[in-house]
Structure formats: structure tokens, C-alpha cells
Design an enzyme around this catalytic site. Structure first.
Site, short mmCIF file in Angstrom:
data_model
loop_
_atom_site.label_atom_id
_atom_site.label_comp_id
_atom_site.label_asym_id
_atom_site.label_seq_id
_atom_site.Cartn_x
_atom_site.Cartn_y
_atom_site.Cartn_z
N LYS A 101 0.93 -1.32 0.06
CA LYS A 101 0.01 0.06 0.17
C LYS A 101 0.96 1.35 0.02
O LYS A 101 0.70 2.28 -0.69
CB LYS A 101 -1.02 -0.21 1.09
N ASP A 144 -11.00 2.62 4.39
CA ASP A 144 -11.27 1.38 4.28
C ASP A 144 -12.78 0.60 4.26
O ASP A 144 -13.13 -0.18 3.85
CB ASP A 144 -10.56 0.29 5.51
N GLN A 154 -4.50 -1.79 9.73
CA GLN A 154 -4.53 -3.00 9.12
C GLN A 154 -5.00 -4.12 10.36
O GLN A 154 -4.58 -4.34 11.34
CB GLN A 154 -2.93 -3.44 8.85
#
Ligand code: NDP
Length: 267
Positions: free
Chosen positions: A29, A96, A73
Site C-alpha cells: 500500500k 477502508d 491493518q
């Protein structure tokens, strides 16, 4: 944006602990940000960080004017409650798309951050002009981050969407028959090469979300495979996404897309 005097979009990534797969995803990412000229920040904490400290970090990111969007994450260590973390992220920075406000808005068809993996798959179907209207879409897996939102997106009254959707999970009976009836099969269960050719209809479109490490006789000692037995299923279906190289990169692309949207909204 930069020519107009604005700073580039800025994505922050919070990583807790040293899960090898998570580190790989996070690095990918950050690398993607740099490849397209975004700013990025990696906040890497030891696994023993307290929940209070992590929530405090999220508060700071929520307030930081230089950050357009950020992600935490997953998975997190067992002593941290994932829902508390997800709920703490400001919905406007939740690139997200995991916050209940974004999930709820997405389910209602309102403007929202759509979570990156289902969003990336929808984009993939659009770019390859896959017919979805009236098709039977079977989503294997019902998690909050993949299977659940995926099923909602496929039944939306728009393109890609308008599918008749079946959600299958570990309690589903006659799974083979259910899969065999799919025009579009989206596998997100986390079981290496679970979907075999005898479970797939001739000409079906197969999207393989799974990323599984299996032992291999190479330098790393492992290789990545999907939830679908690629070689045998590829011979039968009309389209199939590879692992690695299919849904994974689309997930990253969609995360960056969400970050751009977040940045534009803050301009
Ligand atoms: P979860 O473990 O959260 O969910 C798995 C789902 O699969 C559950 O709903 C479970 O059912 C179902 N399931 C498990 N075993 C079976 C079975 N034998 N038959 C039918 N259903 C089953 O996983 P995620 O959704 O987070 O991830 C799924 C996969 O996708 C993983 O391999 C993950 O690594 C990958 N992934 C890939 C991403 C990418 O960018 N490409 C992003 C996110 C995930 P039940 O609910 O009954 O337990």
C-alpha cells in the site's frame, strides 16, 4: 491537484505487531502511494500496544489536518477489540470503509466509502464489462470486510449489480450444487484451492479473493494460492482472477481511489 497548489492526497497506515502477511500488504500500500505521487505515513506499533494507546493514536489521526484518510491493518492482536478500533475512525477518513456509518450508507445506496476489496471487485467487473444484471451471483463467505459487503453490492439496483445473490458460508448445505448454479462465483473463504472444477458451471465468471500461504519448495518456503484451484477451473470458466495479481492489486487501487475521494472532499 498539485498544479492547482494543493498538496497530494495523504494516506496513513497503522500496523500493529509483525504479522508477515499484514506487513506485506502494508508495504504494498505504501509503495503504491509513492508510485502515484501520494504522501503516505506508516505508524508501526509493537504487538503489546494497549487498546487505550491505539485509540489515542486514532484520535490524533482523526484530528490531523495533513492526513486525508487512514486505515488500521487487520487483524489486530487478541487483546484489542477490533470493533472499538473501527468505530473510533472518523467516517470521513475511513478509506477502508469499515465504519458502521459507511457500511450502513453503502447498504442503503448512499454516498459512502465502499470497502476496498468489494469495491475493487465491482470495478474489475465494470472494466471487463461483465454482465451482472439478472445473473446468479454466489458469494462464498460472509465476513464483514469481504463477503458481506460484496453480496450487498451485487444486489444493488445499478451496474455492476442487479444480480440475484446467494451468500454461502460454513453452514451452507449442498455447497457444490449452490456453487454450480452460479453465473458469477466470488470466493472469499480463506481455504487454499477449495473451489474445484466440479463446483463451477461452464462459462461462469470466477473472482478469487482468497490469499493463502502454502508450503513450497522455493526460497521463501511458501507460495500464495487463492480459494480456487486456478488451473482446473480456468479451463471451464469464461473469466477468472489470478492469485496473486487479481483482486489484491484491485484492493490497493480502490483504497487509493477512496483516499483521493477523501482528499477532494477536504479541499
Ligand atoms: P474470514 O475468515 O473473516 O471469513 C471467511 C468466511 O468463509 C466465513 O464467512 C466462513 O463462514 C466462510 N467459510 C470458511 N470455511 C468455509 C467452508 N469450508 N465452506 C463455506 N464457507 C466457509 O475471511 P475474510 O473474509 O477476511 O477473507 C477471506 C479470504 O480473502 C482470505 O483468504 C483472505 O486472506 C482474503 N482476503 C483477500 C483480500 C485481497 O485484497 N485480495 C482482502 C481481504 C481478504 P462462517 O461465517 O460460517 O464462519
Amino acid at each position: 491537484m498539485t498544479e492547482a497548489g494543493h498538496r497530494p492526497p495523504h494516506l496513513a497506515v497503522v500496523l500493529v505487531g509483525s504479522n508477515a502477511a499484514s506487513e506485506t500488504y502494508v508495504n504494498a500500500k505504501i509503495k503504491a502511494c509513492s508510485a502515484i505521487g501520494y504522501e503516505s505515513s506508516l505508524l508501526h506499533f509493537p504487538p503489546e500496544i494497549s487498546q487505550t494507546m491505539l485509540l489515542h493514536t486514532i484520535d490524533e489521526l482523526n484530528e490531523n489536518e495533513d492526513i486525508d484518510g487512514f486505515i488500521v491493518q487487520l487483524p489486530l492482536p487478541a487483546h484489542i477489540d477490533e470493533n472499538s478500533v473501527i468505530n473510533r475512525v472518523l467516517p470521513a477518513k475511513d478509506v477502508d470503509g469499515f465504519h458502521p456509518i459507511n457500511v450502513g450508507k453503502m447498504a442503503l445506496g448512499l454516498d459512502a466509502f465502499i470497502s476496498a476489496t468489494p469495491g475493487g471487485i465491482v470495478e474489475l467487473l465494470r472494466r471487463y464489462e461483465i454482465e451482472t444484471s439478472g445473473k446468479h451471483c454466489v458469494v462464498l463467505g460472509r465476513s464483514n470486510i469481504v463477503g458481506g459487503p460484496m453480496s450487498i453490492l451485487m444486489r444493488r439496483n445499478t451496474y455492476p449489480g442487479n444480480s440475484t445473490v446467494t451468500i454461502a458460508h460454513s453452514r451452507t448445505q449442498n455447497l457444490k450444487e449452490v456453487c454450480l448454479s452460479a453465473d458469477i462465483l466470488i470466493a472469499a473463504i480463506g481455504k487454499p484451492e477449495f473451489v474445484t472444477a466440479d463446483m463451477v458451471k461452464e462459462g461462469a465468471v470466477v473472482v478469487d479473493v482468497g490469499i493463502n500461504r502454502i508450503d513450497a519448495d522455493n526460497e521463501k518456503g511458501y507460495k500464495l494460492v487463492g480459494d480456487v484451484a486456478f488451473d482446473e477451473v480456468a479451463e471451464k470458466c469464461s473469466y477468472i482472477t489470478p492469485v496473486p495479481g487479481g483482486v489484491g492489486p484491485m484492493t490497493i487501487a480502490y483504497l487509493l481511489n477512496n483516499t483521493m475521494i477523501a482528499a477532494r472532499k477536504r479541499m
